[in-house]
Design an enzyme around this catalytic site. Structure first.
Site, PDB file in Angstrom:
ATOM      1  N   LYS A  79       0.850  -1.194   0.000  1.00 54.18           N
ATOM      2  CA  LYS A  79       0.000   0.000   0.000  1.00 54.18           C
ATOM      3  C   LYS A  79       0.882   1.238   0.000  1.00 54.18           C
ATOM      4  O   LYS A  79       1.887   1.296   0.706  1.00 54.18           O
ATOM      5  CB  LYS A  79      -0.909  -0.023   1.232  1.00 54.18           C
ATOM      6  CG  LYS A  79      -1.911   1.123   1.289  1.00 54.18           C
ATOM      7  CD  LYS A  79      -2.826   0.979   2.506  1.00 54.18           C
ATOM      8  CE  LYS A  79      -3.870   2.089   2.559  1.00 54.18           C
ATOM      9  NZ  LYS A  79      -4.801   1.925   3.693  1.00 54.18           N
ATOM     10  N   SER A 158      -9.724   2.023   3.025  1.00 54.71           N
ATOM     11  CA  SER A 158      -8.873   2.754   2.107  1.00 54.71           C
ATOM     12  C   SER A 158      -7.888   1.866   1.344  1.00 54.71           C
ATOM     13  O   SER A 158      -7.270   2.314   0.374  1.00 54.71           O
ATOM     14  CB  SER A 158      -8.085   3.820   2.869  1.00 54.71           C
ATOM     15  OG  SER A 158      -7.208   3.228   3.814  1.00 54.71           O
ATOM     16  N   SER A 182      -9.882  -0.193   7.380  1.00 56.20           N
ATOM     17  CA  SER A 182      -9.336  -0.050   6.025  1.00 56.20           C
ATOM     18  C   SER A 182      -8.639  -1.279   5.469  1.00 56.20           C
ATOM     19  O   SER A 182      -8.241  -1.282   4.308  1.00 56.20           O
ATOM     20  CB  SER A 182      -8.379   1.145   5.967  1.00 56.20           C
ATOM     21  OG  SER A 182      -9.097   2.349   6.014  1.00 56.20           O
TER      22      SER A 182
END
EC number: 6.3.5.7
Length: 487
Positions: A79, A158, A182
């Protein structure tokens, strides 16, 4: 042999050991898939870095077998919230679009040191603020799943790039972050496993901060066993993080026995929403199915109450926004961030932040600044922290009578990419995941089945502090019944 991309991490490891294929061949297959992907999951591709790491892995597999780990030669995605040395790290914000760190975050370094092959950086909601991965300066991410009527849906957020990449067979596993859900919510939307460890289990050093008292690294994989394998190396004490827990990390794989006879599973009445809202009925039905699976294996089901659950979401958004307004104050174009020049310093600040930060990020900064302002600090931020303690105490009391808590992960299936949800409805996607985050507890999302629209639905298992092994074991039992829904 199954499609090389669709193997689990454990299966890839086994085949690498048997020399069925090399780490370079495995990595190249993933690079080819990434080059042809239509999901917008990868925003920075690092093929040369990956192939060099794969060559090193092949050398170890052939000549230094005492150094082989479960992740040697396994292709993973990172990420874009985690710093990567000499590789752009942007948090998917225009204000950091050109930022290249000079060091690796602790969890990235630990993954690489354990032999994992980094394929590149993954898309996300800007500064990890969002539930749909539509708040990215690189554009939205598409879920590999489509609704039965052909409509494209969001991957969640997210960590939407991470969940889409794993579900779309672009990487074997991915590193994500979880502040209020997330990792777990996008895992639920994409039909994969997502695990958030106990707060402090994994170092936050080198992880771009959103809300420092809530942020925690997590993993997204296609199987429960893979989650245990990927979580193992990134855990452990780190002197670079003052919130890092100085406790021993157990071998998580040893906890996955599929034996749960006598375990007490708490079912919180406050998480049952279908009585009030008809659209949540499908999730409630799947929840009952999960309860039945655990009962079949000898678990004892216990009805419990978490009375302050209804306050968790507003409390979370006050606290995380307050911390975000403080953390993001550093991006002013002078020390950090892309600068928009002006003759006036105040105008420069205004233009730099106004032009380079997205709408959702600015919204939360404003909410946080308001909550922290002198006239409202006690009424909002201080009160929110007090209620956070009450939410935590609810869990502490419950774990005196139960071993684990089973809930849905998200209230509904993934929504359409072109569906314009109002802000409050968007925030409600985290209604089931936020309470465990406020308490700092470990939690895992595991697929339970498909909706009538042929989209994944998932359950969440919450454990007591530092019992990641236990929630992995409960998840494994459910996985035994449901199988891998990606198939």
């Amino acid at each position: 042999m199954k499609d090389i991309l669709k193997l689990s991490i454990a299966e890839m490891h086994e085949n690498l050991i048997k020399k069925e294929f090399s780490a370079v061949e495995l990595t190249q297959a993933h690079i080819d898939a990434i080059n042809n992907e239509q999901l917008n999951a990868f925003i920075t591709k690092t093929p040369e870095v990956a192939l060099n790491a794969a060559r090193k892995a092949d050398h170890i597999l052939t000549h230094e077998q005492d150094k082989i780990t479960s992740l040697t030669g396994i292709p993973v995605g990172i990420k874009d919230l985690f710093c990567t040395k000499n590789i752009k790290t942007t948090a998917c914000s225009n204000i950091l679009r050109n930022f290249t760190p000079q060091y690796d975050s602790t969890v990235v370094k630990r993954l690489i040191d354990d032999g994992a092959v980094m394929l590149g950086k993954l898309n996300m909601d800007e500064f990890a603020m969002g539930s749909s991965n539509s708040n990215s300066c690189f554009g939205p991410v598409e879920n590999p799943w489509t609704r039965a009527d052909g409509v494209k849906v969001v991957p969640g957020g997210s960590s939407g790039g991470s969940s889409a990449a794993v579900a779309g067979f672009l990487c074997a596993g991915a590193l994500g972050s979880d502040t209020g859900g997330s990792v777990r919510q996008p895992a639920a939307f994409c039909g994969i496993v997502g695990l958030k460890p106990t707060y402090g289990r994994c170092s936050r050093s080198g992880m771009i901060a959103f809300a420092s008292s809530l942020d925690q690294a997590g993993v997204l994989t296609r199987t429960v066993k893979d989650a245990a394998l990927m979580l193992q190396p990134i855990c452990g004490y780190d002197t670079q993080d003052s919130t890092s827990a100085n406790i021993t990390t157990p071998r998580f794989l040893d906890s996955i026995t599929n034996i749960i006879k006598g375990k007490r599973i708490g079912i919180p009445k406050e998480y049952e929403l279908s009585n009030k809202y008809k659209e949540y009925e499908e999730v409630s039905e799947m929840w009952l199915k999960g309860i039945k699976y655990l009962e079949n294996e000898g678990a004892e089901i216990v009805n419990i109450s978490l009375p302050h659950t209804s306050y968790a979401l507003p409390v979370y958004y006050i606290i995380c926004s307050a911390e975000a307004s403080s953390n993001l104050a550093r991006y002013d174009g002078i020390k950090y961030g892309t600068r928009v020049n002006s003759d006036n310093i105040n105008e420069m600040y205004e233009l730099t932040r106004g032009n380079n930060l997205g709408t959702e990020v600015k919204r939360r900064i404003l909410i946080g600044a308001y909550a922290l302002s002198s006239g409202y600090y006690d009424a909002y931020y201080n009160k929110a922290q007090c209620i956070r303690r009450l939410v935590t105490n609810d869990f502490v009391e419950s774990f005196k009578s139960v071993d684990y808590i089973l809930t849905p992960t998200a209230p509904k299936e993934a929504f359409a990419m072109d569906e314009q949800l109002d802000t409050l409805t968007m925030y409600l996607n985290d209604v089931f995941t936020v309470p465990a985050s406020l308490a700092g507890l470990p939690a895992i999302s595991i697929p339970i089945g498909l909706s009538k629209n042929k989209l994944p639905l998932s359950l969440q298992i919450i454990g007591n502090y530092y019992d990641e092994g236990g929630i992995l074991n409960i998840a494994s039992v459910i996985e035994k019944y449901t199988g891998n829904i990606l198939k």
